[in-house]
Enzyme design. Structure first.
Site, PDB file in Angstrom:
ATOM      1  N   SER A   6       0.715  -1.071   0.068  1.00  0.00           N
ATOM      2  CA  SER A   6       0.072  -0.174  -0.064  1.00  0.00           C
ATOM      3  C   SER A   6       0.968   1.328   0.074  1.00  0.00           C
ATOM      4  CB  SER A   6      -0.861  -0.126   1.120  1.00  0.00           C
ATOM      5  OG  SER A   6      -1.229   1.329   1.606  1.00  0.00           O
TER       6      SER A   6
ATOM      7  N   HIS B  78      -1.129  -1.428  -4.244  1.00  0.00           N
ATOM      8  CA  HIS B  78      -2.422  -1.114  -3.471  1.00  0.00           C
ATOM      9  C   HIS B  78      -2.882   0.396  -3.390  1.00  0.00           C
ATOM     10  CE1 HIS B  78      -5.783  -2.496  -0.897  1.00  0.00           C
ATOM     11  NE2 HIS B  78      -5.462  -1.457   0.071  1.00  0.00           N
TER      12      HIS B  78
ATOM     13  N   ASP C 237      -5.106   3.281  -1.808  1.00  0.00           N
ATOM     14  CA  ASP C 237      -6.238   3.529  -0.727  1.00  0.00           C
ATOM     15  C   ASP C 237      -6.729   4.753  -1.085  1.00  0.00           C
ATOM     16  OD1 ASP C 237      -5.882   1.305   0.851  1.00  0.00           O
ATOM     17  OD2 ASP C 237      -3.861   1.824   1.530  1.00  0.00           O
TER      18      ASP C 237
ATOM     19  N   MET D 258      -9.602   7.311  -0.108  1.00  0.00           N
ATOM     20  CA  MET D 258     -10.334   7.831   1.010  1.00  0.00           C
ATOM     21  C   MET D 258     -11.162   9.148   0.692  1.00  0.00           C
ATOM     22  SD  MET D 258      -7.785   6.643   3.978  1.00  0.00           S
ATOM     23  CE  MET D 258      -6.830   5.006   3.903  1.00  0.00           C
TER      24      MET D 258
ATOM     25  N   HIS E 214      -8.455   0.164  -3.856  1.00  0.00           N
ATOM     26  CA  HIS E 214      -9.341  -0.010  -2.528  1.00  0.00           C
ATOM     27  C   HIS E 214      -9.929   1.321  -2.088  1.00  0.00           C
ATOM     28  CE1 HIS E 214      -9.416  -1.016   1.937  1.00  0.00           C
ATOM     29  NE2 HIS E 214     -10.651  -0.851   1.460  1.00  0.00           N
TER      30      HIS E 214
ATOM     31  N   MET F 160     -12.425   3.295  -0.042  1.00  0.00           N
ATOM     32  CA  MET F 160     -13.077   3.619   1.186  1.00  0.00           C
ATOM     33  C   MET F 160     -13.696   4.945   1.051  1.00  0.00           C
ATOM     34  SD  MET F 160      -9.592   2.329   3.315  1.00  0.00           S
ATOM     35  CE  MET F 160      -8.748   2.637   1.955  1.00  0.00           C
TER      36      MET F 160
ATOM     37  N   MET G  24     -10.777  -6.733   6.008  1.00  0.00           N
ATOM     38  CA  MET G  24     -10.050  -5.721   6.674  1.00  0.00           C
ATOM     39  C   MET G  24      -9.529  -5.997   8.241  1.00  0.00           C
ATOM     40  SD  MET G  24      -9.470  -3.174   4.585  1.00  0.00           S
ATOM     41  CE  MET G  24      -8.700  -1.986   6.011  1.00  0.00           C
TER      42      MET G  24
ATOM     43  N   GLY H 205      -8.849   3.553   7.321  1.00  0.00           N
ATOM     44  CA  GLY H 205      -8.612   4.972   7.366  1.00  0.00           C
ATOM     45  C   GLY H 205      -7.107   5.338   7.491  1.00  0.00           C
ATOM     46  N   PHE H 206      -6.315   4.459   8.180  1.00  0.00           N
ATOM     47  CA  PHE H 206      -5.036   5.013   8.368  1.00  0.00           C
ATOM     48  C   PHE H 206      -3.970   3.663   8.414  1.00  0.00           C
ATOM     49  CE2 PHE H 206      -7.788   7.521  10.754  1.00  0.00           C
ATOM     50  CZ  PHE H 206      -7.291   8.846  10.398  1.00  0.00           C
TER      51      PHE H 206
ATOM     52  N   GLY I 294      -0.566   1.920   9.485  1.00  0.00           N
ATOM     53  CA  GLY I 294       0.545   1.509  10.413  1.00  0.00           C
ATOM     54  C   GLY I 294      -0.450   1.003  11.825  1.00  0.00           C
TER      55      GLY I 294
ATOM     56  N   ASP J 163      -5.896  -6.998   4.651  1.00  0.00           N
ATOM     57  CA  ASP J 163      -5.231  -5.405   4.457  1.00  0.00           C
ATOM     58  C   ASP J 163      -5.376  -4.827   6.001  1.00  0.00           C
ATOM     59  OD1 ASP J 163      -4.640  -2.858   4.083  1.00  0.00           O
ATOM     60  OD2 ASP J 163      -6.380  -2.330   2.876  1.00  0.00           O
ATOM     61  N   GLY J 164      -4.151  -4.476   6.600  1.00  0.00           N
ATOM     62  CA  GLY J 164      -4.007  -3.934   7.727  1.00  0.00           C
ATOM     63  C   GLY J 164      -3.210  -4.633   8.810  1.00  0.00           C
TER      64      GLY J 164
ATOM     65  N   GLY K 204       1.577  -2.014   4.127  1.00  0.00           N
ATOM     66  CA  GLY K 204       1.889  -0.642   3.828  1.00  0.00           C
ATOM     67  C   GLY K 204       3.190  -0.337   4.803  1.00  0.00           C
TER      68      GLY K 204
HETATM   69  C1  DX5 Z   1      -6.028   1.046   5.926  1.00  0.00           C
HETATM   70  C2  DX5 Z   1      -5.673   0.871   4.443  1.00  0.00           C
HETATM   71  C3  DX5 Z   1      -4.563  -0.111   4.324  1.00  0.00           C
HETATM   72  C4  DX5 Z   1      -3.402   0.364   4.807  1.00  0.00           C
HETATM   73  C5  DX5 Z   1      -2.316  -0.723   5.212  1.00  0.00           C
HETATM   74  O1  DX5 Z   1      -7.259   1.846   5.692  1.00  0.00           O
HETATM   75  O2  DX5 Z   1      -6.766   0.455   3.712  1.00  0.00           O
HETATM   76  O3  DX5 Z   1      -4.382  -0.590   3.027  1.00  0.00           O
HETATM   77  O4  DX5 Z   1      -2.645   1.331   4.299  1.00  0.00           O
HETATM   78  O5  DX5 Z   1      -1.250  -0.269   5.834  1.00  0.00           O
HETATM   79  P1  DX5 Z   1      -0.453  -1.067   7.237  1.00  0.00           P
HETATM   80  O6  DX5 Z   1       0.003  -2.201   6.336  1.00  0.00           O
HETATM   81  O7  DX5 Z   1       0.284   0.120   7.379  1.00  0.00           O
HETATM   82  O8  DX5 Z   1      -1.546  -1.136   8.192  1.00  0.00           O
HETATM   83 ZN    ZN Z   2      -6.253  -0.794   1.762  1.00  0.00          ZN
END
Ligand code: DX5
Ligand code: ZN
Length: 214
Positions: free
Chosen positions: A8, A31, A33, A35, A64, A66, A135, A140-141, A143, A171-172, A193
């Site tokens: 990501s 990937h 994201d 948002m 993806h 969101m 998920m 949303g974020f 890390g 993912d996440g 990510g």
């Molecule tokens: C979260 C995103 C993810 C995120 C994954 O809302 O959809 O794709 O960036 O990042 P890490 O691997 O840092 O959790």
């Molecule tokens: Zn994602």
């Protein structure tokens, strides 16, 4: 089948995206994201930036979404070259119609489930999608830390998918430490990510993630 890695770019350097894409050239997917500041409390990129990323990326783009109202806004991502377009089950009003529309425009269609959404909602969707995204953090974020219950959901989703040609993505919060159990629970494609772009050597981290699943 080896697990596919989809870094990501949420944790990448957004001022140097082409360089960042070159650093993950060994990945199976990139990937992206998207948002909207409504479905999730964060705002990232939209169609103009996705189009430019698709143009320079050496790998297929996994978008993806969101966002609220994917029924209206998702199909255009197929038109601008996304190889796969994921919408959230929680946001769509007509998931079957949307999945068909994305496929009709030439992309793979995927449905994402938030951590608190049970896999049972997939039951009448599986004939119409190419991928299911579980998920493993609240979206949303980047890390955030991995929600352990997601391993159970992966296994439940795998059982529902049974013999169908539907990929399973997570993912996440994925890291070298948990990707082995994630692969054993049935994930085909793993998004990472912070693990990849938080490393000084993203290509080396992709290799390490792959090796940790063997
Ligand atoms: C979260 C995103 C993810 C995120 C994954 O809302 O959809 O794709 O960036 O990042 P890490 O691997 O840092 O959790
Ligand atoms: Zn994602």
């Amino acid at each position: 089948m080896p697990v596919e890695i989809a870094p990501s770019i949420l944790t990448a350097d957004f001022a140097n995206l082409e360089r960042e894409l070159d650093r993950i050239a060994s990945a199976d997917w990139v990937h992206l994201d998207v948002m909207d500041g409504h479905f999730v409390p964060n705002l990232t990129i939209g169609p103009p930036v996705v189009r430019q990323i698709v143009r320079v990326a050496p790998m297929p783009a996994d978008v993806h979404l969101m966002i609220d109202n994917p029924d209206e806004f998702a199909p255009q991502y197929a038109d601008i070259g996304a190889a796969s377009v994921t919408f959230h089950w929680e946001a769509t009003k007509a998931p079957l119609r949307l999945a068909r529309e994305i496929r009709r425009r030439g992309a793979k269609a995927a449905v994402a489930l938030n951590p608190a959404t049970p896999v049972a909602v997939l039951e009448n969707l599986l004939e119409e999608v190419d991928m299911v995204l579980i998920m493993s953090v609240e979206p949303g974020f980047g890390g955030q830390s991995f929600i352990e219950q997601s391993l159970v959901k992966l296994a439940q989703a795998k059982a529902l998918i049974a013999g169908r040609a539907v990929k399973l993505q997570i993912d996440g919060g994925v890291s070298r430490g948990n990707i082995g159990s994630i692969a054993r629970a049935g994930a085909d494609i793993v998004v990472a990510g912070a693990a990849v772009f938080g490393s000084d050597d993203p290509a080396g981290e992709i290799t390490a993630l792959r090796e940790a699943t063997r």
